[in-house]
Design a protein around this motif. Structure first.
Motif, PDB file in Angstrom:
ATOM      1  N   LEU A  19      43.420   8.677  64.567  1.00  0.00           N
ATOM      2  CA  LEU A  19      43.769   9.845  63.770  1.00  0.00           C
ATOM      3  C   LEU A  19      43.628  11.128  64.586  1.00  0.00           C
ATOM      4  O   LEU A  19      42.588  11.392  65.172  1.00  0.00           O
ATOM      5  CB  LEU A  19      42.880   9.925  62.530  1.00  0.00           C
ATOM      6  CG  LEU A  19      43.210  11.048  61.533  1.00  0.00           C
ATOM      7  CD1 LEU A  19      44.560  10.799  60.881  1.00  0.00           C
ATOM      8  CD2 LEU A  19      42.118  11.148  60.463  1.00  0.00           C
ATOM      9  N   GLY A  20      44.679  11.915  64.613  1.00  0.00           N
ATOM     10  CA  GLY A  20      44.642  13.223  65.265  1.00  0.00           C
ATOM     11  C   GLY A  20      44.833  13.207  66.756  1.00  0.00           C
ATOM     12  O   GLY A  20      44.808  14.275  67.392  1.00  0.00           O
ATOM     13  N   LEU A  23      47.107  15.638  68.434  1.00  0.00           N
ATOM     14  CA  LEU A  23      46.716  17.050  68.449  1.00  0.00           C
ATOM     15  C   LEU A  23      45.896  17.419  69.680  1.00  0.00           C
ATOM     16  O   LEU A  23      45.607  18.594  69.893  1.00  0.00           O
ATOM     17  CB  LEU A  23      45.884  17.384  67.199  1.00  0.00           C
ATOM     18  CG  LEU A  23      46.544  17.134  65.843  1.00  0.00           C
ATOM     19  CD1 LEU A  23      45.532  17.356  64.719  1.00  0.00           C
ATOM     20  CD2 LEU A  23      47.759  18.031  65.661  1.00  0.00           C
ATOM     21  N   MET A 355      40.537  16.887  63.316  1.00  0.00           N
ATOM     22  CA  MET A 355      41.690  17.557  62.716  1.00  0.00           C
ATOM     23  C   MET A 355      41.561  19.079  62.727  1.00  0.00           C
ATOM     24  O   MET A 355      42.513  19.784  62.394  1.00  0.00           O
ATOM     25  CB  MET A 355      41.875  17.071  61.272  1.00  0.00           C
ATOM     26  CG  MET A 355      42.123  15.580  61.140  1.00  0.00           C
ATOM     27  SD  MET A 355      43.589  15.001  62.049  1.00  0.00           S
ATOM     28  CE  MET A 355      44.904  15.797  61.113  1.00  0.00           C
ATOM     29  N   THR A 356      40.374  19.591  63.107  1.00  0.00           N
ATOM     30  CA  THR A 356      40.167  21.039  63.049  1.00  0.00           C
ATOM     31  C   THR A 356      39.653  21.604  64.374  1.00  0.00           C
ATOM     32  O   THR A 356      40.362  22.320  65.081  1.00  0.00           O
ATOM     33  CB  THR A 356      39.180  21.396  61.917  1.00  0.00           C
ATOM     34  OG1 THR A 356      37.950  20.671  62.108  1.00  0.00           O
ATOM     35  CG2 THR A 356      39.763  21.044  60.552  1.00  0.00           C
TER      36      THR A 356
END
Length: 509
Positions: A19-20, A23, A355-356
């Motif tokens: 996940l992510g 990014l 995610m941040t």
């Protein structure tokens, strides 16, 4: 063991490690070396000899580069692709941990060990990092698990599996792939007074299989590159690394104790106080059973091996995490509520962070944005230079433009060029001396705040700031500028960057 357990753990791992990933840009100074090498191997159509900046590169064996090449072929040259196989092997690692721990003890120990391992800081980090360590972790673990299964069952197939896995480890990171599990096995057999097992016909047959596999790459590399390959790969990146510290500041006795405390967070903050409590109350005892002995020797031998090596890195002791996770899981069985609260909390924390916050952290250690800036402000034939900064390999990886490292004189270039049995062997980037600069060419310099003033004293020409980030400042040569004296920091505020036009007046050599 249950099939559903494998399914649930696989899904859990995929979420935690995949996940992510799209990014997270490739970072300097380590990850970009691997991606740039794989990129150049694809461009050259050569999947045997690693290369970077047009030079053959003997830093690591072939396997991890082939993983990157396979991922780039499947998904394109993307950030997700670069992090794909570390994530895949991280998932495989927790499944293997579950299977081994469940076989040794029970299904619950297997589940606890797998979840505990996956939620440690170091394992989570290396499940995303574009480096060789997760592949090495899995292959070394499979080597030792296969050996122990052979020891337990006396089935020859396990010995062959152990040597095959060790061969893959050696194709991942070099001789340590055999030496490390070999040390564990040797100490274990000595403790068990069973050293005669080393002469078992199947152990010898496994050794033949080992050499047959590693020779698939090492032999052609020696035939192609001869002593250059041997001297650099074995000499610099193995012997020198073991005998001369690459980063002397890390050479302190407590370095790996700190790595354990941070790497095993949050579980270390529970286990360490329990350990000292048992130590002071004399409740600690040497392991009496074969299983506990093997796990303890596995962990301690890895720790001791890297403790005596001159060069120390945070990831070197990573292979000890599986046996320690299994031993810790046994303790947490009697503290189930606390275990699941911590596991759920850390899993949620990692998901939120990736995610941040993590994308911004990786962006600050990557030249991806600068690469876009270079493409937008220069032609493909522009001269790109770096000055006073650690060479950012992510810039050529993302931009296709290869900066030259700017130094004062030709003598400085010779001083920095790769030398045998020296850490300068890693300096294979292109260089340029100030005296060789052509101020009529389209030229860009990448530097930082600390080096800007020094650059202004040593490099001639008029330069305009065209961009910056948290680490770098980028200047572009202003052509045909009046050669009269101007203030070194004549600031103009008519651009988003607060443009600086400077005469960086230095002495041409």
């Amino acid at each position: 063991m249950r099939r559903k357990d494998f399914l649930y753990l696989a899904v859990f791992g995929l979420v935690l490690f995949m996940l992510g990933n799209w990014l997270l840009p490739v970072t300097d100074p380590v990850e970009s070396n691997y991606t740039q090498t794989a990129k150049e191997m694809i461009a050259a159509g050569d999947y045997m000899s690693p290369r970077i900046f047009g030079n053959y590169w003997y830093d690591k064996p072939i396997l991890f580069y082939l993983e990157l090449i396979a991922a780039f072929k499947m998904f394109g040259m993307t950030d997700f692709a670069a992090r794909f196989f570390p994530a895949v092997f991280a998932v495989a690692g927790i499944l293997v941990t579950y299977a081994f721990a469940a076989k040794l003890y029970s299904r619950n120990v297997g589940i606890f060990a797998a979840v505990l391992l996956a939620t440690t800081v170091e394992y989570w980090y290396l499940g995303h990092a574009i480096i060789t360590d997760m592949t090495l972790f899995l292959t070394v673990s499979l080597t030792l698990i296969s050996f122990y299964r052979g020891y337990e069952t006396d089935k020859p197939v396990y010995y062959y599996l152990a040597f095959a896995a060790a061969a893959v480890a050696v194709l991942t990171k070099g001789p340590i792939g055999l030496a490390l599990p070999g040390l564990v096995i040797l100490v274990f057999l000595a403790w068990q007074r069973a050293l005669r097992m080393l002469l078992n016909i199947h152990m010898l047959g496994g050794l033949v299989l080992f050499f047959a596999i590693v020779c698939l790459w090492y032999l052609p590399m020696y035939q192609l590159h001869g002593s250059d390959f041997i001297n650099t790969f074995l000499g610099v990146h193995n012997v020198l690394r073991a005998t001369v510290p690459e980063h002397p500041r890390n050479s302190v006795w407590y370095y790996y104790l700190m790595v354990f405390a941070v790497g095993f967070f949050p579980w270390s903050f529970v286990i360490v106080p329990v350990f000292f409590k048992k130590l002071f109350t004399r409740q600690l005892h040497l392991p009496s059973g074969d299983k506990e002995r093997f796990l303890m020797i596995w962990a301690l031998a890895v720790f001791a091996a890297f403790e005596v090596m001159a060069s120390k890195y945070t990831t070197y002791t990573f292979p000890y995490m599986m046996p320690l996770a299994i031993l810790m899981a046994k303790y947490f069985l009697s503290h189930e509520k606390m275990f699941w609260r911590m596991a759920k909390g850390m899993s949620a924390f990692y998901i939120v962070m990736v995610m941040t916050v993590v994308p911004f952290v990786t962006q600050g250690h990557s030249g991806k944005d600068l690469a876009s800036l270079l493409r937008a402000n220069s032609t493909a034939d522009a001269v790109v230079l770096t000055y006073g900064v650690r060479y950012p390999v992510s810039i050529p990886y993302y931009s296709g433009r290869t900066p030259k490292r700017l130094v004062a004189t030709d003598a400085d270039i010779e001083k920095e060029r790769p030398q045998k049995m020296s850490w300068t062997a890693t300096n294979i980037m292109p260089f340029m001396a100030v005296s060789d600069m052509d101020l009529s060419e389209d030229t860009i310099i990448v530097t930082n705040k600390d080096s800007r003033e020094k650059l202004g004293d040593e490099v001639p020409g008029f330069w305009e700031e065209i961009g910056s980030d948290s680490e770098y400042i980028v200047y572009k040569l202003v052509p045909n500028h009046d050669d009269g004296r101007v203030d070194r920091a004549e600031r103009k505020n008519d651009t988003p960057y607060g443009t600086i036009i400077q005469r960086l007046s230095g002495k041409m050599n």
